[in-house]
Design an enzyme around this catalytic site. Structure first.
Site, PDB file in Angstrom:
ATOM      1  N   ASP A  38       0.854  -1.174   0.000  1.00 24.56           N
ATOM      2  CA  ASP A  38       0.000   0.000   0.000  1.00 24.56           C
ATOM      3  C   ASP A  38       0.902   1.240   0.000  1.00 24.56           C
ATOM      4  OD1 ASP A  38      -2.343   1.641   0.452  1.00 24.56           O
ATOM      5  OD2 ASP A  38      -1.758   1.722   2.559  1.00 24.56           O
ATOM      6  N   PHE A  39       0.322   2.395  -0.333  1.00 19.02           N
ATOM      7  CA  PHE A  39       1.133   3.616  -0.399  1.00 19.02           C
ATOM      8  C   PHE A  39       0.941   4.472   0.856  1.00 19.02           C
ATOM      9  CE2 PHE A  39       1.992   8.009  -1.838  1.00 19.02           C
ATOM     10  CZ  PHE A  39       3.323   7.844  -2.222  1.00 19.02           C
ATOM     11  N   ASP A  40      -0.202   5.131   0.976  1.00 20.34           N
ATOM     12  CA  ASP A  40      -0.431   6.053   2.098  1.00 20.34           C
ATOM     13  C   ASP A  40      -0.499   5.298   3.426  1.00 20.34           C
ATOM     14  OD1 ASP A  40      -1.000   8.805   0.833  1.00 20.34           O
ATOM     15  OD2 ASP A  40      -2.240   7.452  -0.342  1.00 20.34           O
ATOM     16  N   ASP A 219      -1.761  -0.777   5.940  1.00 16.44           N
ATOM     17  CA  ASP A 219      -2.047  -0.251   7.274  1.00 16.44           C
ATOM     18  C   ASP A 219      -3.523   0.023   7.530  1.00 16.44           C
ATOM     19  OD1 ASP A 219      -2.470   3.138   7.260  1.00 16.44           O
ATOM     20  OD2 ASP A 219      -1.924   2.113   5.411  1.00 16.44           O
TER      21      ASP A 219
END
Length: 271
Positions: A38-40, A219
């Site tokens: 995932d990124f953010d 997250d």
């Protein structure tokens, strides 16, 4: 990033839990592996303005190194649209890093279905949804709208809790419309017109590259669907970043640990 700095992550790092290290060693030894994140909130710390997000130092260097290893497919998976994900991550079109955007509705790979190709019904539904969300924002002017190829999202990060809760509750009513799929995340509600998920997209990518296993770090509550579709019983490794209930097979504390996981994967793969 040189091999020496890669081996240390650019400096002294906190040791990972033993179960995480053991699982990294296991999957790194497989013939074909997807390394996805995932990124953010996983690669990039959360910031008030989503367009100010940047990957933690060194993370993209390690992912690029991983993408050059035989049998490894690297992917960034995000709720962001692909163009924004490319801009913020710095991953170029020439690099062997797959970008999966809009919670799986988009991909930078030509061999994966893109949610940007909506039929007339979905396109009209998206236009109506956009107009309705604008009305929600007028009632809650501090909230922010993000537009994606197959969805619209309302962001409330940085707002007082009561203001954010009221805006998100108002927007959530739009999720009751026919053909609309609501997905709640941290300080955001996304309303899409195609049904997809990060997990569905990762399983599709795994079939395309004939991967033996997927490593996925995330997250957010939106990552739980991916964790659920990538069970340890099938050999996958899912890693929850931070606190909270999860169905992931392992957990690390924060973004610094994410970088350590990536470094450890490359180190074991080389070995």
């Amino acid at each position: 990033m040189t091999e020496t700095s890669l081996a240390t992550g650019g400096g002294a790092r906190r040791a990972l839990p033993a179960d995480v290290v053991a699982e990294i060693s296991r999957v790194a030894a497989l013939d074909r592996v997807i390394l996805a994140s995932d990124f953010d909130g996983t690669l990039a710390p959360f910031v008030e303005d989503p367009m100010d997000a940047t990957p933690v130092a060194g993370a993209m260097d390690v992912l690029r190194e991983a993408s050059r290893l035989d049998g490894v497919t690297v992917a960034l998976v995000s709720g962001r649209d692909v163009d924004t994900l490319r801009l913020l991550s710095g991953a170029t079109a020439e690099e062997a890093i797959a970008l999966v955007g809009s919670h799986g509705a988009q991909s930078s790979r030509d061999d994966m279905t893109s949610g940007a190709l909506l039929d007339d019904t979905a396109r009209a539904r998206l236009a109506d949804l956009d107009a309705a969300l604008v009305e929600v924002q007028r009632r809650h002017p501090q909230a922010r709208i993000e537009r994606k190829p197959a969805a619209v999202a309302l962001h409330t990060r940085g707002l007082p809790d009561d203001v954010a809760a009221a805006a998100l509750a108002d927007a959530a009513l739009l999720g009751d419309r026919d053909g609309v799929h609501a997905l709640a995340g941290k300080s955001v509600l996304e309303l899409g017109v195609v049904e997809t998920s990060k997990g569905i997209a990762l399983r599709a990518l795994a079939r395309l590259v004939d991967a033996d296993a997927v490593v996925y770090l995330g997250d957010d509550v939106t990552d739980e669907k991916a964790f659920a579709l990538l069970p340890a019983s099938e050999g996958h490794l899912t890693i929850k970043v931070g606190t909270g209930d999860t169905c992931a097979s392992c957990r690390v504390d924060d973004i610094d640990d994410v970088l350590t996981v990536l470094v450890e994967f490359v180190r074991h793969r080389r070995g």
